[in-house]
Design a protein around this motif. Structure first.
Motif, PDB file in Angstrom:
ATOM      1  N   LEU A  83       0.819  -1.209   0.000  1.00  0.00           N
ATOM      2  CA  LEU A  83       0.000   0.000   0.000  1.00  0.00           C
ATOM      3  C   LEU A  83       0.855   1.262   0.000  1.00  0.00           C
ATOM      4  N   SER A  84       1.896   1.286   0.824  1.00  0.00           N
ATOM      5  CA  SER A  84       2.724   2.495   0.913  1.00  0.00           C
ATOM      6  C   SER A  84       3.381   2.820  -0.421  1.00  0.00           C
ATOM      7  N   GLU A  88      -6.348   3.914  -0.251  1.00  0.00           N
ATOM      8  CA  GLU A  88      -6.164   2.842   0.737  1.00  0.00           C
ATOM      9  C   GLU A  88      -7.361   1.903   0.747  1.00  0.00           C
ATOM     10  N   GLU A  89      -8.552   2.463   0.749  1.00  0.00           N
ATOM     11  CA  GLU A  89      -9.755   1.619   0.822  1.00  0.00           C
ATOM     12  C   GLU A  89      -9.854   0.692  -0.386  1.00  0.00           C
ATOM     13  N   PHE A 138      -7.437  -0.197  -2.704  1.00  0.00           N
ATOM     14  CA  PHE A 138      -6.319  -1.137  -2.883  1.00  0.00           C
ATOM     15  C   PHE A 138      -6.362  -2.249  -1.842  1.00  0.00           C
ATOM     16  N   VAL A 139      -6.671  -1.907  -0.601  1.00  0.00           N
ATOM     17  CA  VAL A 139      -6.730  -2.935   0.445  1.00  0.00           C
ATOM     18  C   VAL A 139      -7.867  -3.918   0.156  1.00  0.00           C
ATOM     19  N   ASN A 140      -8.981  -3.414  -0.392  1.00  0.00           N
ATOM     20  CA  ASN A 140     -10.069  -4.319  -0.785  1.00  0.00           C
ATOM     21  C   ASN A 140      -9.604  -5.314  -1.841  1.00  0.00           C
ATOM     22  N   ILE A 141      -8.881  -4.816  -2.842  1.00  0.00           N
ATOM     23  CA  ILE A 141      -8.356  -5.705  -3.888  1.00  0.00           C
ATOM     24  C   ILE A 141      -7.400  -6.717  -3.266  1.00  0.00           C
ATOM     25  N   ALA A 142      -6.512  -6.221  -2.378  1.00  0.00           N
ATOM     26  CA  ALA A 142      -5.523  -7.087  -1.743  1.00  0.00           C
ATOM     27  C   ALA A 142      -6.180  -8.188  -0.924  1.00  0.00           C
ATOM     28  N   ASN A 143      -7.267  -7.850  -0.254  1.00  0.00           N
ATOM     29  CA  ASN A 143      -7.901  -8.815   0.648  1.00  0.00           C
ATOM     30  C   ASN A 143      -8.843  -9.787  -0.045  1.00  0.00           C
ATOM     31  N   TYR A 144      -9.482  -9.359  -1.148  1.00  0.00           N
ATOM     32  CA  TYR A 144     -10.568 -10.172  -1.680  1.00  0.00           C
ATOM     33  C   TYR A 144     -10.438 -10.598  -3.142  1.00  0.00           C
ATOM     34  N   ALA A 145      -9.703  -9.843  -3.960  1.00  0.00           N
ATOM     35  CA  ALA A 145      -9.715 -10.124  -5.404  1.00  0.00           C
ATOM     36  C   ALA A 145      -9.197 -11.514  -5.737  1.00  0.00           C
ATOM     37  N   TYR A 146      -8.138 -11.952  -5.074  1.00  0.00           N
ATOM     38  CA  TYR A 146      -7.498 -13.226  -5.439  1.00  0.00           C
ATOM     39  C   TYR A 146      -7.475 -14.226  -4.285  1.00  0.00           C
ATOM     40  N   ALA A 147      -8.086 -13.860  -3.186  1.00  0.00           N
ATOM     41  CA  ALA A 147      -8.000 -14.691  -1.972  1.00  0.00           C
ATOM     42  C   ALA A 147      -8.304 -16.165  -2.269  1.00  0.00           C
ATOM     43  N   PHE A 204     -17.953   3.725   1.331  1.00  0.00           N
ATOM     44  CA  PHE A 204     -18.774   4.907   1.604  1.00  0.00           C
ATOM     45  C   PHE A 204     -17.899   6.156   1.626  1.00  0.00           C
ATOM     46  N   LEU A 205     -16.729   6.073   2.273  1.00  0.00           N
ATOM     47  CA  LEU A 205     -15.799   7.201   2.304  1.00  0.00           C
ATOM     48  C   LEU A 205     -15.312   7.558   0.909  1.00  0.00           C
ATOM     49  N   VAL A 206     -15.050   6.524   0.102  1.00  0.00           N
ATOM     50  CA  VAL A 206     -14.603   6.763  -1.273  1.00  0.00           C
ATOM     51  C   VAL A 206     -15.669   7.552  -2.028  1.00  0.00           C
ATOM     52  N   LYS A 207     -16.922   7.134  -1.913  1.00  0.00           N
ATOM     53  CA  LYS A 207     -18.018   7.812  -2.615  1.00  0.00           C
ATOM     54  C   LYS A 207     -18.150   9.265  -2.156  1.00  0.00           C
TER      55      LYS A 207
END
Length: 523
Positions: A401-402, A430-431, A433-442, A497-500
């Motif tokens: 992320l950094s 952050e919201e 990229f972290v979503n992709i990191a956690n769920y896209a390929y899990a 929600f924050l992104v929107k």
């Protein structure tokens, strides 16, 4: 007293915060009743001056316009030069004589050779016997770079070396990256990281128009030179490719290899600034390819003699650096950009060999023919020398992320993006990229592409995230009810929600096996 008769004032020792007021008082007493007379400050005994002393000199200059300083030591001259006093008044400094006999040779370039003259200092001795103009040019462009935020060593003294001149730099305990790579191979990755960080800083620096030479003009001249040495079709296309590279006012070093990057007291510095220019990064990459690969392709001993490490180390360092610079591990992408760099690199090497009578020796002809074959093949299959630096392909891991945020911040900083806007974009990045990191390929880890596009009128930035993971539209999720009490609220659900709320436009589509999320922020 005759007004044309100068008043000589001797400065000795130190002028700092402790004694500046007394020194000024003494100087004024010596000038009492001598208004309008030229003032000469004899600084041959002055060992040190701080900003407090500089303020004294400035006040003296304002009240005595015809003021000069003589006998200035190299150390004091550096301070006066750095702070602009050499532009405001006449500062005289004699050139001291330096011998490089028996000194260690640190590096050798087209315009000169660098020697270590003691533990603290190195001197760059110019090949041109009448090198004062070259030295002045290098000092000027180095100063431009320093003012623009590039960490470099500024020459603090000009000396006489034999029949030529040299620039002296303070490089206390400095080690070049070439020396580090040769003696500490386990630091390869650290060297790559710092080397590329510096390169990105240089390439991310916009230079005021006309301050530095345009590298494109030089490369066009190389392409024109090649018209007589290549098949007509190839020569014509080569010139077209070079002419199609747009003008770019961003800085390039021009000779960016590991002997010109040094580590001094944990600070990384770039040196040998006489090749500084502006231009497209492909011109820089071509020079880098030559340094680590091109000049040594046929004779691997060349790089050993020049850099101090073997061809394998040079090849590894080049490819790792290119991958880090482009932000991708894609061999297809790396090969694409390397081939573009090779076109310019081979053209430069062929021209260099021909101008050095390479066609007159069997070895030279063989080298030129080898490079011509490579060049012709590459030109035939290349349609543009440009490449996209606004994309970062990276493993979709929260640990990265950094790096993603740094990559985006670098683009935002170029636009003058306000701090508040940068923070809002940072939260949104952050919201997502972290979503992709956690769920896209899990539970596996895949790649994500981050693209930054800036619109000028009106100023806006669009950040696109692309992954090949499971189809998922994060925008389809119902927004949380933020009016509920803490007891009634569910944990989580606030990220998207924050992104929107913070972005001006957010869109999602699944196309050709890819999740594509775009968010736009007006600035």
């Amino acid at each position: 007293m005759n007004k044309n008769e100068s008043v000589n004032i001797v400065l000795t020792g130190r002028i700092d915060s402790n004694n500046a007021a007394q020194v000024e008082k003494d100087m004024l007493s010596q000038l009492e009743g001598k208004s309008g007379s030229p003032v000469v400050l004899d600084a041959s005994g002055l060992e040190y001056i701080s900003s407090a002393g500089l303020r004294v000199l400035l006040r003296m200059k304002k009240s005595n316009p015809d003021m000069s300083i003589t006998g200035v030591s190299s150390e004091v001259y550096e301070i006066l030069d750095m702070t602009g006093f050499t532009e405001m008044l006449n500062v005289e400094k004699a050139y001291r004589v330096v011998s490089v006999e028996g000194c260690e040779e640190i590096g050798r370039g087209a315009n000169g050779t660098v020697y270590r003259i003691d533990q603290d200092n190195v001197v760059k001795v110019y090949k041109n016997a009448d090198a004062l103009a070259d030295i002045q040019h290098e000092r000027e462009v180095a100063r431009i770079a320093l003012v623009l935020g590039i960490p470099t060593a500024i020459s603090y003294d000009v000396v006489k070396v034999g029949e030529s001149y040299g620039s002296v730099f303070e490089l206390l305990n400095a080690s070049s990256f070439s020396k580090i790579l040769a003696n500490e191979p386990d630091k390869m990755d650290w060297c790559v990281k710092e080397y590329v960080n510096m390169l990105k800083k240089i390439h991310g620096t916009e230079v005021p128009a006309g301050k530095l030479p345009d590298m494109k003009e030089t490369v066009v001249s190389w392409a024109k030179f090649m018209q007589d040495y290549l098949p007509e079709k190839t020569a014509k296309k080569l010139l077209e490719l070079v002419n199609a590279v747009p003008h770019d006012d961003h800085m390039i070093h021009g000779d960016y290899h590991t002997k010109n990057i040094v580590l001094q007291n944990d600070e990384v510095l770039i040196i040998d600034m006489d090749t500084l220019a502006v231009g497209h990064p492909i011109f820089e990459l071509a020079s880098m390819f030559n340094s680590f690969m091109g000049y040594s392709e046929l004779d691997h001993e060349v790089i050993k003699k020049f850099q101090g490490f073997d061809f394998e180390t040079g090849s590894t360092f080049w490819h790792k650096s290119l991958a880090a610079y482009l932000g991708t591990g894609s061999e297809t992408k790396l090969t694409e950009v390397e081939n573009k760099a090779r076109i310019i690199g081979y053209m430069r090497m062929i021209r260099r060999s021909i101008r050095r009578q390479g066609l007159e020796t069997e070895e030279g002809r063989a080298e030129i023919e080898f490079q011509k074959e490579k060049l012709i093949s590459l030109v035939e299959k290349t349609d543009t020398l440009l490449f996209n630096t606004s994309e970062l392909e990276i493993e979709a891991s929260a640990e990265n992320l950094s790096e993603v945020q740094l990559f985006i911040d670098e683009h935002l900083e170029k636009t003058g993006c306000p701090a508040k806007t940068m923070m809002q974009i940072g939260v949104a990045v952050e919201e997502i990229f972290v979503n992709i990191a956690n769920y896209a390929y899990a539970p596996e880890i895949g790649k994500a592409t981050v693209r930054v596009e800036v619109e000028e009128q009106p100023l806006a930035v669009t950040i696109t995230f692309v992954d090949h993971g499971v189809p998922y539209d994060p925008l389809a999720k119902e927004d949380p009810d933020v009016t509920l009490s803490a007891e009634e609220r569910k944990i989580g659900g606030l990220g998207v929600f924050l992104v929107k709320k913070t972005m001006d436009d957010v869109s999602y589509e699944y196309n050709n096996g890819k999740n594509i999320l775009k968010m736009k922020k007006n600035m």
